[in-house]
Design an enzyme around this catalytic site. Structure first.
Site, PDB file in Angstrom:
ATOM      1  N   GLU A 468     -21.026  -2.015  13.663  1.00  0.00           N
ATOM      2  CA  GLU A 468     -19.958  -1.218  14.265  1.00  0.00           C
ATOM      3  C   GLU A 468     -20.454  -0.670  15.609  1.00  0.00           C
ATOM      4  O   GLU A 468     -20.238  -1.269  16.624  1.00  0.00           O
ATOM      5  CB  GLU A 468     -19.512  -0.108  13.313  1.00  0.00           C
ATOM      6  CG  GLU A 468     -18.263   0.568  13.795  1.00  0.00           C
ATOM      7  CD  GLU A 468     -17.263   0.906  12.698  1.00  0.00           C
ATOM      8  OE1 GLU A 468     -17.526   0.647  11.532  1.00  0.00           O
ATOM      9  OE2 GLU A 468     -16.191   1.440  13.046  1.00  0.00           O
ATOM     10  N   GLU A 742     -21.888  10.106   7.463  1.00  0.00           N
ATOM     11  CA  GLU A 742     -20.503   9.775   7.811  1.00  0.00           C
ATOM     12  C   GLU A 742     -19.526  10.490   6.879  1.00  0.00           C
ATOM     13  O   GLU A 742     -18.482  10.962   7.308  1.00  0.00           O
ATOM     14  CB  GLU A 742     -20.305   8.259   7.683  1.00  0.00           C
ATOM     15  CG  GLU A 742     -18.882   7.798   7.903  1.00  0.00           C
ATOM     16  CD  GLU A 742     -18.757   6.274   7.897  1.00  0.00           C
ATOM     17  OE1 GLU A 742     -19.600   5.619   7.239  1.00  0.00           O
ATOM     18  OE2 GLU A 742     -17.842   5.757   8.547  1.00  0.00           O
TER      19      GLU A 742
HETATM   20  C1  BGC Z   1     -15.776   4.618  12.373  1.00  0.00           C
HETATM   21  C2  BGC Z   1     -15.372   6.034  12.694  1.00  0.00           C
HETATM   22  C3  BGC Z   1     -14.071   5.950  13.418  1.00  0.00           C
HETATM   23  C4  BGC Z   1     -13.109   5.425  12.418  1.00  0.00           C
HETATM   24  C5  BGC Z   1     -11.693   5.421  12.833  1.00  0.00           C
HETATM   25  C6  BGC Z   1     -14.764   4.053  11.452  1.00  0.00           C
HETATM   26  O1  BGC Z   1     -15.040   2.749  11.108  1.00  0.00           O
HETATM   27  O2  BGC Z   1     -17.043   4.576  11.833  1.00  0.00           O
HETATM   28  O3  BGC Z   1     -16.349   6.763  13.234  1.00  0.00           O
HETATM   29  O4  BGC Z   1     -13.678   7.110  14.051  1.00  0.00           O
HETATM   30  O5  BGC Z   1     -13.479   4.148  11.989  1.00  0.00           O
HETATM   31  O6  BGC Z   1     -10.916   5.175  11.753  1.00  0.00           O
END
Ligand code: BGC
Length: 897
Positions: A468, A742
Site C-alpha cells: 500500500e 492501524e
Molecule cells: C489505508 C488507510 C486509508 C484507507 C481509506 C486504507 O487501505 O490504509 O490509511 O485512509 O484505506 O479507506
C-alpha cells in the site's frame, strides 16, 4: 553584543541549492539574553558575490531599514533572480529600544535551471531484458575530461524512476531521489554542488537506476503505473577558473550495463548478486567498451520542478536487542522497535552462497515471522556472496516496515553484530519533544513519533509494510498538526500539496490518495469498487486543512495564496454535490476503523463540508479577500444550519449518535447554545456507558480529546488518554506496541490478530492525539492571528494521573517550551520559555499566582510580563521572550472544571 541575528534560512532551508521560486522567503532568528526582546526593524542585503556582501553592498537587494517585526517569511524584494544565480545574504536587526545588532553571518542560496530551454540533456535508459519479469537495475556512466582548474561544478539531476548519482567514485545526494510525484505531471530536480568532487583531467560520472514508484510496484496498484522502465536526466555544469564553461549531459554517448542488482522494487524487495559487481565503474579509467549504448527517450512532457521535499536519509542505525536460532537453522532478530528502512548484514562465506533477510512487524504465536499482513508485498532481500572475505550488504531501492528480521541461509553462527537496522525516512528535522511522569504516556508519544518516522517517506504514507504505502489524504490531514509539532514538515507538506493539486479532479474534487498513481482510474473501472467516489469526506478536505496547518505553524501565507483557487474549487464542488447543503451518503470511508460505532456518512460529510467552508473563509480573511471571507462564512453558517435541521433532534441527539458525530459537531462549531450542552452530555454519556472507552475511528479520534477539553471535560479526556482496557491507546502499549497500530483491534487478547487483509502495525492516524498532548496537556499553542508562534498561547491543563509534563517546540522563532509539575498538595509550578522576537499569553490554572517567586501583582512593574486578569480559577499573563516561572495552587474548585 547581546542582541544577535542567527540561523538564517531561505525557503525553510539552510543554504538551499537550485531553487525555482522567483521570490524566495527569508527567515532568521533573534537571540538575546534580555527578556522581552523584539525586533523593531531589519535590513537585508543580498549580493551576487560573497565579496560584495562583505563590503555591505546589496547589489541584488538592499531592503533598507524596514520598520517591521517580521523575521520569518520575509519575501525577497530585489532584482529578478537568474538561472543558476548564486545569492549571498545577511541581515541586521534593531531591537525594541532601537539598538542595532551586528550583521548576521552570511547565508546563501542558488537558483536552478529556470528555463526549460536550458535542458539540453536526453533521458537515458537501458533496454528491457527479454523474458525477465523483474528487471536488473541499469548502471549508466560517462567519462569526460576537464581542461583546467574547476571553480564551480553543479549537477542537476532527476529520473523517471530512482537514481543514485556517483561522481568519481563518490556517492552524491540522498535516497530515493527524485521522490514520489505524479510523473505524468511533474518530476523534481535535485541540485548538487559537486565542486569538490571533479578535477582537472579525466573524470567519471554515473548513476544506478531504480524502478521506484515510476515503473516498480506502487502499493496495490501494480507496477509500471507511469512507465515501462527508468530513465535518467543529468546536466553537470562546470565553470573553470579561467571563465570557460563546460556542460556534461546525458545523451547517447553515455554507456550502460546491468550490474549486481538483479531487481529492486519498493514493495517486492531486492536481490543482489555480488559476483556481478562492476568494480570501479564509477571512477575514471574504467573500461566501458563492453557496455551498451543507452536508449534515449524522445522527451518528457511533465514539469521539471525544483525539489521541494526534504531528502530521504538514513537517520539512525540500530542494533538488534536479541537473536534466536530457530529449529530450521535460521536466525530471528528483534530490533526492539517497529521501524522502517532496511537491514545491513555482514557475512563471510563461499562464492555463490545465498542469504536472505526477511522482515516482519510481529511474530506468530509459534515465534515465526507474521507475514500474513503483507498481502502481496515481499519484504525480503537476497544476497549472493562473491566469496571475498568480509562482505557487507544493504539494499538500495526498496524499504521495509519491520521489528523482526529473519536471516536465512547464513553461513555460520550469526550474532548481534551480524546485522544492523537502518532507519530511513524523509529527513524532516525534529522540532518537538514531550515527556511526562507517566511511562505509558511517554511510550504513546514515542509510538506517535515512530509512526511518523516510519511513514513520512517522500509522501505521507498510510503504512510502510504491506502493498500500500500510499499518500492517503485523510490520514495525512488528521495527523498534520501532530506531525508539525514533532518535526519540521513545512517543505514536506508543501510538496504534498502539489501532489494533491496534481491529483485534483476537473470537477474540483480533491482525491483520497495523492499522488493518485492511477487510483481514480482504477476505482472507476473496477465495478467491485463502484461505491467509491472521487471525493471522500475527511480525505479530500486535506486540500484545505494542510495549507491551513502550514499557515498556523509556520505563518506561511504563500501556501494559501498559491492554492487558493484550488481550495475554492473544492468547496464549490462539495456545494454543487449536496442537497440543500446536506452532503449525500455516497463517497465515504466514514469514520474509518471506528469501533462498534458507525457514523452515518451524510452526517460526517456534511460536517466536513462545513469545516472546509469555515477554513476557506478564514483563509480568505488572511489573504485579504474580504468578499470571499464573508461569503464562505455565510456558507459555513448555512451548512451548519442545514446540519442542525437534518441531523439534530429536539433532545440534541445527533443522527448516528456516535462519539464522532458529537465531537465533529462541537469542534467544527455546528451547534448552538443548548445543543452544545446536550452534545457534550450525550458524548460523555456514550463514553461513560462504554466504561470510559472511546469508539472513534480515523476522523473522530483527532478531535475527541480537544472536544472534551474545550467543553470542560478535561477529566474525561484524561480518562480516555490513560485507559488501558480495550479499545484504547494504552491497550496496544500494554501488549508491546512500539508504533501506532492501524486498528484499535489489530491484535486483541480475545481475538488475536485482526484480518490479515488489512492489519498494519504502523499507521499514524490514531496517533493524532499527539496534537492534544502539545496543545492542551503541555499547552503550547499558536495564535491564529499571529501565526507561526509569533504569539504563543501557553495554557497547560494538568489532569488525570499526570503530575508532570514538559514539552518543547522549536518554532521558526526558536524554542517555545513548557514544563509543569503538580504536587499532591495542589502546588502548581510552570516554567515557560518564549524565543526572542515572539510573545505569549500564559494562562496559569489555579489561584494565588506568583511569577519568579513574587506575587503576581498588576501594579508591579515587572520585567517582561504583565498580569492581564485573574479569577479564582486562573491567572492570565502577557509575556515577552525569555524564561519565566509561574506558581499557583490548584484547588478542588479549579479541578472540577
Ligand atoms: C489505508 C488507510 C486509508 C484507507 C481509506 C486504507 O487501505 O490504509 O490509511 O485512509 O484505506 O479507506
Amino acid at each position: 553584543m547581546s542582541f544577535r541575528v542567527v540561523h538564517l534560512k531561505t525557503e525553510y532551508v539552510v543554504n538551499p541549492l537550485g531553487l525555482d521560486e522567483s521570490k524566495p522567503r527569508l527567515f532568521w532568528r533573534l537571540e538575546s539574553e534580555k527578556r522581552g526582546t523584539v525586533q523593531s526593524a531589519y535590513r537585508v542585503l543580498v549580493s551576487s558575490s560573497r565579496e560584495a556582501l562583505d563590503r555591505d553592498e546589496g547589489d541584488q537587494w538592499d531592503s533598507g531599514k524596514v520598520v517591521s517585526a517580521s523575521s520569518i517569511q520575509v519575501v525577497y524584494g530585489g532584482k529578478p533572480l537568474q538561472s543558476e544565480g548564486q545569492y549571498f545574504w545577511k541581515v541586521q536587526a534593531w531591537d525594541g529600544e532601537g539598538n542595532p545588532s551586528g550583521w548576521s553571518e552570511t547565508a546563501y542560496w542558488t537558483m536552478g535551471l529556470l528555463d526549460r530551454g536550458e535542458w539540453k540533456a536526453g533521458w537515458i535508459g537501458r533496454k528491457t531484458e527479454a523474458n525477465v519479469v523483474m528487471q536488473p537495475s541499469p548502471h549508466v556512466r560517462k567519462s569526460f575530461g576537464i581542461a583546467g582548474k574547476v571553480k564551480r561544478a553543479t549537477a542537476y539531476a532527476t529520473a523517471l524512476g530512482l537514481y543514485e548519482l556517483r561522481v568519481n567514485g563518490e556517492k552524491v545526494g540522498d535516497l530515493f531521489a527524485p521522490g514520489f510525484t505524479d510523473y505524468d505531471k511533474r518530476v523534481q530536480v535535485q541540485t548538487y554542488d559537486v565542486t569538490p568532487l571533479v578535477r582537472e583531467g579525466e573524470n567519471a560520472v554515473g548513476a544506478v537506476l531504480g524502478d521506484g514508484w515510476y515503473c516498480g510496484t506502487v502499493g496495490f496498484l501494480g507496477s509500471k503505473v507511469y512507465g515501462e522502465r527508468p530513465f535518467f536526466l543529468l546536466q553537470l555544469h562546470i565553470e573553470l577558473e579561467d571563465g570557460t564553461k563546460q556542460i556534461v549531459k546525458t545523451d547517447s554517448t553515455w554507456r550502460t550495463a546491468r550490474g549486481p542488482i538483479l531487481y529492486s522494487d519498493m514493495i517486492k524487495g531486492e536481490a543482489y548478486d555480488a559476483r556481478l559487481e562492476l568494480a570501479g565503474w564509477d571512477r575514471p579509467g574504467f573500461d566501458d567498451s563492453g557496455w551498451e549504448q543507452p536508449d534515449v527517450r524522445p522527451g518528457y512532457n511533465g514539469l521539471l520542478t525544483a525539489s521541494i521535499e526534504p531528502p530521504v536519509r538514513i537517520t539512525e542505525t540500530r542494533r538488534p536487542i536479541s537473536v534466536r536460532r530457530t529449529d530450521a537453522g535460521t536466525f530471528i532478530y528483534d530490533m526492539g522497535q517497529n521501524m522502517v528502512g532496511w537491514t545491513e548484514v555482514k557475512v563471510r562465506g563461499a562464492r555463490g552462497a545465498k542469504i536472505t533477510l526477511s522482515h516482519a512487524e510481529m511474530l506468530n504465536p509459534d515465534g515465526s515471522l507474521y507475514l500474513d499482513n503483507l498481502r502481496v508485498a515481499v519484504q525480503q532481500d537476497h544476497y549472493i556472496l562473491k566469496g571475498e572475505g568480509e562482505e557487507r550488504y544493504e539494499p538500495r531501492f526498496t524499504f521495509h516496515g519491520f521489528r523482526y528480521v529473519e536471516l536465512i541461509g547464513y553461513p555460520g553462527e550469526a550474532d548481534l553484530d551480524t546485522i544492523v537496522g537502518k532507519v530511513v525516512h524523509s529527513d524532516t528535522p525534529r522540532t518537538g519533544r514531550l515527556e511526562t511522569n507517566d511511562a505509558m504516556v511517554n511510550r504513546l508519544y514515542s509510538n506517535i513519533v515512530w509512526g511518523q518516522r516510519g511513514n513520512f517517506l517522500s509522501v505521507p504514507t498510510d503504512c510502510p509494510q504491506r502493498d500500500e504505502r500510499l499518500g492517503w489524504t485523510g490520514d495525512a490531514q488528521i495527523f498534520a498538526r501532530t506531525a508539525s509539532y514533532n518535526m519540521d514538515v513545512s517543505r514536506f507538506f508543501t510538496k504534498f500539496m502539489w501532489d494533491m493539486i496534481d491529483a485534483q479532479q476537473p470537477s474540483g474534487a480533491f482525491t483520497d490518495v495523492a499522488p493518485d498513481a492511477g487510483w481514480i482510474r482504477h476505482k472507476m473501472w473496477n465495478t467491485r469498487l463502484n461505491w467509491f467516489a472521487p471525493d471522500n469526506a475527511g480525505w479530500g478536505d486535506a486540500g484545505v486543512v494542510i495549507p491551513w496547518t502550514l499557515y498556523l505553524m509556520y505563518g506561511d501565507t504563500r501556501i494559501l495564496e498559491t492554492h487558493y483557487g484550488a481550495m475554492v474549487r473544492w468547496v464549490e464542488y462539495l456545494k454543487a454535490n449536496s442537497d440543500e447543503l446536506v452532503r449525500p451518503s455516497y463517497a465515504n470511508y466514514g469514520d474509518w476503523l471506528s469501533i462498534d460505532a458507525d457514523t452515518p456518512n451524510e452526517v460526517l460529510a456534511t460536517a466536513y463540508f462545513a469545516y472546509s467552508a469555515k477554513l476557506l473563509s478564514r483563509i480568505a480573511g488572511v489573504l485579504g479577500e474580504k468578499r470571499d471571507e464573508a461569503h464562505y462564512d455565510g456558507l459555513f453558517r448555512d451548512i451548519a444550519a442545514a446540519f442542525r435541521r437534518a441531523f439534530v433532534d429536539a433532545e440534541g441527539r445527533i443522527h448516528g449518535a456516535t462519539q464522532t458525530v458529537y465531537v465533529l459537531a462541537l469542534q467544527f462549531g455546528l451547534l448552538e447554545g443548548e445543543q452544545r450542552d446536550a452534545a457534550i452530555r450525550h458524548l460523555v454519556d456514550d463514553i461513560r456507558g462504554r466504561g470510559d472507552r472511546l469508539s472513534t475511528g480515523f476522523l473522530g479520534v483527532g478531535y475527541l480529546l480537544p472536544a472534551l477539553t474545550d467543553s470542560g471535560r478535561l477529566d474525561v479526556a484524561y480518562a480516555l488518554l490513560t485507559q488501558e482496557a480495550f479499545p484504547s491507546w494504552m491497550y496496544s502499549i500494554k501488549h508491546g506496541a512500539t508504533t501506532i497500530w492501524e486498528r484499535w483491534d489489530g491484535w486483541t487478547e480475545h481475538n488475536g490478530f485482526q484480518t490479515p487483509s488489512m492489519n498494519s502495525f504502523n499507521h499514524y492516524s490514531l496517533g493524532s492525539v499527539g496534537e492534544w498532548m502539545f496543545r492542551y496537556m503541555a499547552g503550547i499553542e499558536t495564535d491564529p492571528d499571529r501565526p507561526g508562534f509569533r504569539h504563543a498561547i501557553v495554557r497547560p491543563q494538568p489532569g488525570g494521573r499526570l503530575t508532570e509534563a514538559k514539552a518543547e517546540y522549536e518554532s521558526l522563532y526558536g524554542v517555545v517550551s513548557t514544563d509543569w509539575k503538580l504536587s499532591p498538595d495542589g502546588a502548581f509550578r510552570l516554567a515557560v520559555r518564549v524565543p526572542a522576537g515572539a510573545t505569549a499569553t500564559v494562562v496559569v490554572p489555579g489561584s494565588g499566582a506568583r511569577v519568579d517567586g513574587e506575587p503576581a501583582n498588576a501594579a508591579a512593574s515587572p520585567t517582561g510580563w504583565t498580569l492581564a486578569w485573574q479569577t479564582e480559577a486562573a491567572a492570565t499573563f502577557e509575556i515577552g521572550s525569555g524564561e519565566y516561572v509561574f506558581e499557583s495552587v490548584i484547588g478542588a474548585a479549579a479541578f472540577a472544571r
